[in-house]
Motif scaffolding. Structure first.
Motif, PDB file in Angstrom:
ATOM      1  N   ALA A 155       0.879  -1.174  -0.001  1.00  0.00           N
ATOM      2  CA  ALA A 155      -0.131  -0.072  -0.003  1.00  0.00           C
ATOM      3  C   ALA A 155       0.966   1.258  -0.142  1.00  0.00           C
ATOM      4  O   ALA A 155       0.501   2.351  -0.813  1.00  0.00           O
ATOM      5  CB  ALA A 155      -0.944   0.049   1.181  1.00  0.00           C
ATOM      6  N   SER A 156       1.981   1.476   0.719  1.00  0.00           N
ATOM      7  CA  SER A 156       2.753   2.540   0.829  1.00  0.00           C
ATOM      8  C   SER A 156       3.326   2.603  -0.516  1.00  0.00           C
ATOM      9  O   SER A 156       3.829   3.791  -0.819  1.00  0.00           O
ATOM     10  CB  SER A 156       3.869   2.278   1.872  1.00  0.00           C
ATOM     11  N   ALA A 157       3.859   1.687  -1.221  1.00  0.00           N
ATOM     12  CA  ALA A 157       4.713   1.841  -2.588  1.00  0.00           C
ATOM     13  C   ALA A 157       3.835   2.317  -3.394  1.00  0.00           C
ATOM     14  O   ALA A 157       4.177   3.074  -4.336  1.00  0.00           O
ATOM     15  CB  ALA A 157       5.209   0.244  -2.858  1.00  0.00           C
ATOM     16  N   LEU A 158       2.499   1.862  -3.675  1.00  0.00           N
ATOM     17  CA  LEU A 158       1.514   2.228  -4.489  1.00  0.00           C
ATOM     18  C   LEU A 158       1.220   3.891  -4.186  1.00  0.00           C
ATOM     19  O   LEU A 158       0.574   4.582  -5.295  1.00  0.00           O
ATOM     20  CB  LEU A 158       0.240   1.529  -4.537  1.00  0.00           C
ATOM     21  N   THR A 159       1.530   4.279  -3.189  1.00  0.00           N
ATOM     22  CA  THR A 159       0.937   5.763  -2.678  1.00  0.00           C
ATOM     23  C   THR A 159       2.242   6.554  -2.501  1.00  0.00           C
ATOM     24  O   THR A 159       2.287   7.558  -1.830  1.00  0.00           O
ATOM     25  CB  THR A 159       0.067   5.898  -1.670  1.00  0.00           C
ATOM     26  N   LEU A 160       3.446   5.972  -2.921  1.00  0.00           N
ATOM     27  CA  LEU A 160       4.921   6.729  -2.362  1.00  0.00           C
ATOM     28  C   LEU A 160       4.828   8.057  -3.036  1.00  0.00           C
ATOM     29  O   LEU A 160       5.664   9.024  -2.386  1.00  0.00           O
ATOM     30  CB  LEU A 160       5.795   5.692  -2.720  1.00  0.00           C
ATOM     31  N   PHE A 161       4.411   8.372  -4.276  1.00  0.00           N
ATOM     32  CA  PHE A 161       4.632   9.756  -4.941  1.00  0.00           C
ATOM     33  C   PHE A 161       3.228  10.346  -4.903  1.00  0.00           C
ATOM     34  O   PHE A 161       2.095   9.632  -5.388  1.00  0.00           O
ATOM     35  CB  PHE A 161       5.083   9.640  -6.239  1.00  0.00           C
ATOM     36  N   ASP A 162       2.978  11.518  -4.868  1.00  0.00           N
ATOM     37  CA  ASP A 162       1.623  12.246  -5.020  1.00  0.00           C
ATOM     38  C   ASP A 162       1.394  12.576  -6.448  1.00  0.00           C
ATOM     39  O   ASP A 162       1.757  13.332  -7.112  1.00  0.00           O
ATOM     40  CB  ASP A 162       2.002  13.832  -4.349  1.00  0.00           C
ATOM     41  N   ALA A 163       0.535  11.777  -6.795  1.00  0.00           N
ATOM     42  CA  ALA A 163      -0.403  12.093  -8.078  1.00  0.00           C
ATOM     43  C   ALA A 163      -0.606  13.088  -8.551  1.00  0.00           C
ATOM     44  O   ALA A 163      -0.930  13.577  -9.546  1.00  0.00           O
ATOM     45  CB  ALA A 163      -1.186  10.627  -8.230  1.00  0.00           C
ATOM     46  N   THR A 164      -1.311  14.117  -7.451  1.00  0.00           N
ATOM     47  CA  THR A 164      -1.684  15.242  -7.967  1.00  0.00           C
ATOM     48  C   THR A 164      -0.727  16.278  -8.345  1.00  0.00           C
ATOM     49  O   THR A 164      -0.833  16.740  -9.472  1.00  0.00           O
ATOM     50  CB  THR A 164      -2.183  16.026  -6.694  1.00  0.00           C
ATOM     51  N   GLN A 165       0.653  16.195  -7.668  1.00  0.00           N
ATOM     52  CA  GLN A 165       1.415  17.167  -8.099  1.00  0.00           C
ATOM     53  C   GLN A 165       2.552  16.594  -9.289  1.00  0.00           C
ATOM     54  O   GLN A 165       3.165  17.282  -9.848  1.00  0.00           O
ATOM     55  CB  GLN A 165       2.464  17.263  -7.129  1.00  0.00           C
ATOM     56  N   ALA A 166       2.553  15.125  -9.359  1.00  0.00           N
ATOM     57  CA  ALA A 166       3.105  14.576 -10.429  1.00  0.00           C
ATOM     58  C   ALA A 166       2.442  13.389 -11.018  1.00  0.00           C
ATOM     59  O   ALA A 166       2.773  12.116 -10.816  1.00  0.00           O
ATOM     60  CB  ALA A 166       4.636  14.100  -9.801  1.00  0.00           C
ATOM     61  N   PRO A 167       1.405  13.766 -11.963  1.00  0.00           N
ATOM     62  CA  PRO A 167       0.561  12.682 -12.457  1.00  0.00           C
ATOM     63  C   PRO A 167       1.570  11.812 -13.315  1.00  0.00           C
ATOM     64  O   PRO A 167       2.400  12.194 -14.283  1.00  0.00           O
ATOM     65  CB  PRO A 167      -0.303  13.430 -13.425  1.00  0.00           C
ATOM     66  N   GLY A 168       1.225  10.574 -13.206  1.00  0.00           N
ATOM     67  CA  GLY A 168       2.382   9.547 -14.030  1.00  0.00           C
ATOM     68  C   GLY A 168       3.412   9.053 -13.464  1.00  0.00           C
ATOM     69  O   GLY A 168       4.040   8.126 -13.867  1.00  0.00           O
ATOM     70  N   VAL A 169       3.748   9.783 -12.296  1.00  0.00           N
ATOM     71  CA  VAL A 169       4.807   9.256 -11.648  1.00  0.00           C
ATOM     72  C   VAL A 169       4.578   8.300 -10.747  1.00  0.00           C
ATOM     73  O   VAL A 169       3.853   8.661  -9.634  1.00  0.00           O
ATOM     74  CB  VAL A 169       5.628  10.678 -10.838  1.00  0.00           C
ATOM     75  N   ALA A 170       4.985   7.186 -10.823  1.00  0.00           N
ATOM     76  CA  ALA A 170       4.460   5.902  -9.681  1.00  0.00           C
ATOM     77  C   ALA A 170       5.513   4.907  -9.989  1.00  0.00           C
ATOM     78  O   ALA A 170       6.146   4.756 -10.820  1.00  0.00           O
ATOM     79  CB  ALA A 170       3.046   5.296 -10.210  1.00  0.00           C
ATOM     80  N   VAL A 171       5.551   4.132  -8.935  1.00  0.00           N
ATOM     81  CA  VAL A 171       6.496   2.767  -8.871  1.00  0.00           C
ATOM     82  C   VAL A 171       5.883   1.660  -9.789  1.00  0.00           C
ATOM     83  O   VAL A 171       4.450   1.555  -9.677  1.00  0.00           O
ATOM     84  CB  VAL A 171       6.601   2.351  -7.524  1.00  0.00           C
TER      85      VAL A 171
END
Length: 415
Positions: A294-310
Motif C-alpha cells: 500500500a505504501s509503495a503504490l502511494t509513495l508519490f503524490d499523483a496530484t503534483q506529479a501525474p504519471g509518476v509511480a512505482v
C-alpha cells in the motif's frame, strides 16, 4: 537532445543545459526529443517558460508513436516554437493540470489559475495555435491524440512526424518568431543534428530520480539493515544500507514524495522484524508486506506529479522477495531458539562425567576438562565410573548413574 523518463528537476536541468549550449553555439534550432514517463507539474511549467523565452527556436517532439506524453506534453508543446508529435501519440491527463497551492486563499487560487491560463493564451497567440483547450485542462483535465491536435483550426500542434528524418524534412522552410520578435527560417534538409548527451553526473541523478529505482533503493536499504540486525557483520551491511538510503533520498528530492508512505515502509519492516520475537506465526509478516504494498503504490503524490509511480510488477516482485526473506529469517530464528545449548554451563547437561571422588551421594566428577562438585540422584557411584549430568544448580551438578552397557559404549566412543 533526447530524454526518456520522468520529467523531474534533474531532467529539467539536463534540458536547460542543452538549451544553453544551443544558444551559446548559435544553433539553428534545438530539438527536444522527449518521451515523458510522468512529470512533476511545477518543473514542467517552469521548463515551459524557459523554452518559450529561448533565443533559439525550440522544437518539442513527442516520440515514439503511440506514446502518452501526459502532463509534460500539456506544458511543453504549447510553449515550444514548433510542436511535433509522432502518429497515435497523445498528451494531457484526465485530472486538473492546475494544482492548488496549500495555505492560499480561494481568491488567490483563482488568480494563479488565471495567470496560468494567460500563459497558454500568450503562447497560442505567438505561435498561431489553438489553446482553447487550456482552460478545460487546467480545471478538469484534457487529453488529445496527435490526429485530433493537428486537425483543429487553428491546430494545437504544428506537425506529425513518424521519426526524426521525417521531422527534419517537414521543418524545412518553416519560419519561427522568437520572443523578441526576431524571425528565423529553418533550413533542415540534409542537416546532421548534433546530439547533446547527458554527462556522468546528470546520468547518475536521472537514474536515481526514477520512482521505481527510489523504491528499490529504499527496500534494499531496509533489507541491508534487516540482515545486519539478524546477523551482525561489524557494520558492513549497515554501511551498505546507509549508502542505499542516501541514494533513495537523492532521488526523492526531485520527486513529490508522500512521507506518510515512507513511514509506512519503515513500519512494514518493523512488523516483519517483530515477527522474529513475537510468536505471531507469520501474521505480522503478512501485515507488514500488505502495508509495504500500500505504501509503495502511494509513495508519490499523483496530484503534483501525474504519471509518476512505482511500476506495479516491481512492487509485487519486491513483496514476494521480502516475504521469502522474512520467512527465512523467522525460520532461522526459530531453529536457533530451539537448538540445544552447546556452550556455557547449560551445555554440560546430558554429558558423561567421570567420578573422581566417590558420590555418596555427594562427591567430585570430571567433565569437559574441569572438576565439579556433584550429587548423585540414584544411589552411589564409585571412582572411575561414568555418570550422566542431568542438571546444574549453584555451581553443583546433579548426575545419575548409567547402565553398564551405556558406560561401555561411552568408553568405547571416547577411545
Amino acid at each position: 537532445m533526447e530524454y526518456d523518463g520522468v520529467l523531474s528537476s534533474y531532467a529539467a536541468g539536463y534540458i536547460r543545459r542543452a538549451l544553453r549550449e544551443a544558444e551559446a553555439a548559435n544553433a539553428q534550432m534545438l530539438i527536444v526529443h522527449i518521451t515523458p514517463r510522468g512529470a512533476v507539474l511545477s518543473e514542467a511549467r517552469a521548463l515551459a517558460n524557459d523554452i518559450a523565452a529561448a533565443s533559439v527556436p525550440v522544437v518539442v517532439y513527442i516520440n515514439p508513436a503511440g506514446h502518452d506524453a501526459g502532463a509534460a506534453g500539456s506544458w511543453l508543446l504549447p510553449a515550444a516554437h514548433i510542436a511535433a508529435m509522432a502518429p497515435d501519440s497523445r498528451f494531457g491527463i484526465a485530472a486538473p493540470l492546475f494544482v492548488p497551492t496549500m495555505g492560499v486563499s480561494e481568491a488567490t487560487q483563482d488568480l494563479l489559475l488565471v495567470e496560468q491560463l494567460q500563459q497558454f493564451e500568450a503562447w497560442g497567440a505567438a505561435r498561431n495555435r489553438d489553446v482553447s483547450w487550456a482552460e478545460t485542462a487546467l480545471r478538469s483535465g484534457f487529453i488529445a491524440t496527435a490526429a485530433q491536435a493537428i486537425e483543429t483550426s487553428p491546430p494545437i500542434i504544428d506537425l506529425v512526424a513518424r521519426d526524426r528524418t521525417e521531422l527534419l524534412q517537414r521543418l524545412e522552410g518553416r519560419t519561427v518568431t522568437l520572443v523578441g520578435g526576431q524571425q528565423m527560417t529553418l533550413s533542415t534538409l540534409g542537416a546532421r543534428p548534433l546530439v547533446i548527451e547527458v554527462n556522468l553526473i546528470e546520468a547518475f541523478l536521472l537514474v536515481l530520480a526514477n520512482p521505481t529505482i527510489v523504491f528499490i533503493l529504499l527496500i534494499m536499504a531496509g533489507l541491508a539493515f534487516y540482515a545486519e540486525f539478524l546477523s551482525p557483520t561489524v557494520g558492513i551491511l549497515a554501511g551498505l544500507g546507509v549508502l542505499l538510503l542516501a541514494g533513495a533520498i537523492i532521488g526523492m528530492i526531485a520527486l513529490p514524495v508522500q512521507w506518510l508512505s515512507v513511514v509506512g515502509i519503515l513500519i512494514a519492516f518493523g512488523l516483519i522484524a517483530a515477527d522474529l520475537f513475537v510468536p505471531s506465526h507469520g501474521t505480522l509478516t503478512v501485515i507488514g508486506v500488505g502495508v509495504m504494498i500500500a505504501s509503495a503504490l502511494t509513495l508519490f503524490d499523483a496530484t503534483q506529479a501525474p504519471g509518476v509511480a512505482v511500476a506495479l510488477w516491481v512492487v509485487m516482485l519486491v513483496a514476494a522477495i521480502i516475504a521469502i526473506f522474512a520467512v527465512t529469517g523467522v525460520w532461522l530464528a526459530l531453529r536457533s531458539r530451539n537448538r540445544p545449548v552447546t556452550t556455557g554451563q547449560e551445555g554440560l547437561i546430558g554429558r558423561l562425567a567421570e567420578v573422581r571422588k566417590r558420590l555418596d551421594p555427594e562427591g567430585m566428577v570430571f567433565v569437559e576438562g574441569a572438576l565439579w562438585r556433584a550429587v548423585c540422584e540414584n544411589g552411589t557411584a564409585e571412582e572411575g565410573e561414568f555418570v550422566r549430568v542431568t542438571g546444574i544448580y549453584a555451581l553443583r551438578l546433579t548426575v545419575r548413574r548409567i547402565d553398564p552397557s551405556e558406560e561401555l559404549m561411552s568408553t568405547s566412543s571416547s577411545s
